[in-house]
Design a protein around this motif. Structure first.
Motif, mmCIF file in Angstrom:
data_model
loop_
_atom_site.group_PDB
_atom_site.id
_atom_site.type_symbol
_atom_site.label_atom_id
_atom_site.label_comp_id
_atom_site.label_asym_id
_atom_site.label_seq_id
_atom_site.Cartn_x
_atom_site.Cartn_y
_atom_site.Cartn_z
ATOM 1 N N ILE A 158 -16.145 -90.826 14.831
ATOM 2 C CA ILE A 158 -16.911 -90.331 15.973
ATOM 3 C C ILE A 158 -18.199 -91.154 16.042
ATOM 4 O O ILE A 158 -18.919 -91.238 15.040
ATOM 5 N N PRO A 159 -18.504 -91.760 17.194
ATOM 6 C CA PRO A 159 -19.755 -92.524 17.297
ATOM 7 C C PRO A 159 -20.970 -91.651 17.005
ATOM 8 O O PRO A 159 -21.008 -90.465 17.337
ATOM 9 N N VAL A 160 -21.969 -92.248 16.380
ATOM 10 C CA VAL A 160 -23.204 -91.550 16.025
ATOM 11 C C VAL A 160 -24.050 -91.340 17.279
ATOM 12 O O VAL A 160 -24.057 -92.172 18.182
ATOM 13 N N GLY A 161 -24.747 -90.239 17.337
ATOM 14 C CA GLY A 161 -25.659 -89.974 18.449
ATOM 15 C C GLY A 161 -25.032 -89.070 19.490
ATOM 16 O O GLY A 161 -23.931 -88.538 19.311
ATOM 17 N N PRO A 162 -25.765 -88.890 20.599
ATOM 18 C CA PRO A 162 -25.262 -87.998 21.651
ATOM 19 C C PRO A 162 -24.004 -88.556 22.302
ATOM 20 O O PRO A 162 -23.779 -89.770 22.312
ATOM 21 N N ASN A 163 -23.193 -87.677 22.846
ATOM 22 C CA ASN A 163 -21.958 -88.070 23.522
ATOM 23 C C ASN A 163 -22.192 -88.015 25.030
ATOM 24 O O ASN A 163 -21.661 -87.149 25.725
ATOM 25 N N LEU A 164 -23.019 -88.935 25.530
ATOM 26 C CA LEU A 164 -23.283 -88.991 26.964
ATOM 27 C C LEU A 164 -22.047 -89.510 27.682
ATOM 28 O O LEU A 164 -21.387 -90.441 27.209
ATOM 29 N N VAL A 165 -21.734 -88.906 28.830
ATOM 30 C CA VAL A 165 -20.579 -89.327 29.624
ATOM 31 C C VAL A 165 -20.957 -89.357 31.095
ATOM 32 O O VAL A 165 -21.805 -88.597 31.539
ATOM 33 N N THR A 166 -20.308 -90.247 31.834
ATOM 34 C CA THR A 166 -20.411 -90.217 33.286
ATOM 35 C C THR A 166 -19.361 -89.235 33.786
ATOM 36 O O THR A 166 -18.492 -88.800 33.028
ATOM 37 N N ALA A 167 -19.406 -88.903 35.058
ATOM 38 C CA ALA A 167 -18.388 -88.006 35.626
ATOM 39 C C ALA A 167 -17.000 -88.613 35.437
ATOM 40 O O ALA A 167 -16.046 -87.926 35.070
ATOM 41 N N ARG A 168 -16.899 -89.926 35.656
ATOM 42 C CA ARG A 168 -15.620 -90.617 35.475
ATOM 43 C C ARG A 168 -15.191 -90.576 34.009
ATOM 44 O O ARG A 168 -14.016 -90.366 33.698
ATOM 45 N N GLY A 169 -16.146 -90.736 33.086
ATOM 46 C CA GLY A 169 -15.846 -90.686 31.660
ATOM 47 C C GLY A 169 -15.360 -89.317 31.219
ATOM 48 O O GLY A 169 -14.445 -89.196 30.407
ATOM 49 N N LEU A 170 -15.967 -88.265 31.771
ATOM 50 C CA LEU A 170 -15.541 -86.902 31.445
ATOM 51 C C LEU A 170 -14.116 -86.653 31.923
ATOM 52 O O LEU A 170 -13.297 -86.059 31.209
ATOM 53 N N GLU A 171 -13.785 -87.126 33.107
ATOM 54 C CA GLU A 171 -12.411 -86.986 33.617
ATOM 55 C C GLU A 171 -11.423 -87.764 32.753
ATOM 56 O O GLU A 171 -10.314 -87.301 32.502
ATOM 57 N N MET A 172 -11.840 -88.947 32.269
ATOM 58 C CA MET A 172 -10.980 -89.743 31.400
ATOM 59 C C MET A 172 -10.703 -88.979 30.103
ATOM 60 O O MET A 172 -9.569 -88.919 29.634
ATOM 61 N N ILE A 173 -11.738 -88.359 29.538
ATOM 62 C CA ILE A 173 -11.581 -87.589 28.294
ATOM 63 C C ILE A 173 -10.632 -86.408 28.526
ATOM 64 O O ILE A 173 -9.729 -86.166 27.731
ATOM 65 N N LYS A 174 -10.826 -85.682 29.619
ATOM 66 C CA LYS A 174 -9.940 -84.554 29.931
ATOM 67 C C LYS A 174 -8.500 -85.019 30.089
ATOM 68 O O LYS A 174 -7.562 -84.338 29.647
ATOM 69 N N GLY A 175 -8.317 -86.178 30.700
ATOM 70 C CA GLY A 175 -6.975 -86.747 30.864
ATOM 71 C C GLY A 175 -6.341 -87.090 29.524
ATOM 72 O O GLY A 175 -5.140 -86.864 29.316
ATOM 73 N N GLN A 176 -7.141 -87.631 28.612
ATOM 74 C CA GLN A 176 -6.630 -87.950 27.271
ATOM 75 C C GLN A 176 -6.193 -86.679 26.541
ATOM 76 O O GLN A 176 -5.146 -86.657 25.908
ATOM 77 N N VAL A 177 -7.005 -85.635 26.634
ATOM 78 C CA VAL A 177 -6.670 -84.367 25.975
ATOM 79 C C VAL A 177 -5.362 -83.807 26.537
ATOM 80 O O VAL A 177 -4.461 -83.436 25.780
ATOM 81 N N ALA A 178 -5.238 -83.772 27.854
ATOM 82 C CA ALA A 178 -4.024 -83.231 28.484
ATOM 83 C C ALA A 178 -2.793 -84.053 28.098
ATOM 84 O O ALA A 178 -1.741 -83.490 27.757
#
Length: 154
Positions: free
Chosen positions: A22-42
């Protein structure tokens, strides 16, 4: 026969399977990045449900743990105003006289081939807070960076 020459099984010689870092520090995401993460989980949830091979299942579950963690720790910062270089902006600049354009995004969304650079990368840190017309030092060179334009990632 000595215990030193006895082998319990083939499994003891396999490479250990570690968690994805897990990268160190805060997990900042853009709206597009958040959708990408949700897609990976699904996608991984579906994959895990259909797997029967034990090795493939362990790998998929490990990947799912990583993406679940990234989803639960994701921070969607306020949308920048585009006046200065911030997380979520696209910046065009001169670097040692050569024009470059980069978008500053989260760690998981970063892809250098697509000019998507993590906010924690050295070049991103050098650009943060600058406005069009500003100069900055980089890699030991004075005024190596000149900001040409800043826009909000759409």
């Amino acid at each position: 026969m000595s215990v030193a020459f006895r082998r319990e099984g083939d499994d003891e010689h396999l490479e250990p399977k570690f968690e994805l870092p897990i990268p160190v520090g805060p997990n900042l995401v853009t709206a597009r990045g958040l959708e990408m993460i949700k897609g990976q989980v699904a996608a991984l949830q579906n994959k895990v449900a259909g797997l029967t091979d034990e090795t493939a299942l362990k790998i998929a579950k490990r990947d799912l743990r990583y993406w679940n963690t990234r989803q639960s720790t994701a921070e969607l910062p306020p949308v920048p105003n585009g006046e200065k270089v911030e997380f979520g902006t696209c910046v065009t600049f001169l670097l040692n006289g050569k024009e470059k354009t980069l978008s500053i995004v989260g760690d998981d969304e970063a892809d250098a081939a697509k000019a998507l650079i993590s906010f924690s990368a050295p070049i991103s840190r050098a650009l943060m807070g600058l406005e069009p017309g500003d100069y900055s030092d980089f890699a030991g060179k004075e005024d190596a960076i000149e900001i040409l334009s800043v826009a909000v990632i759409g």
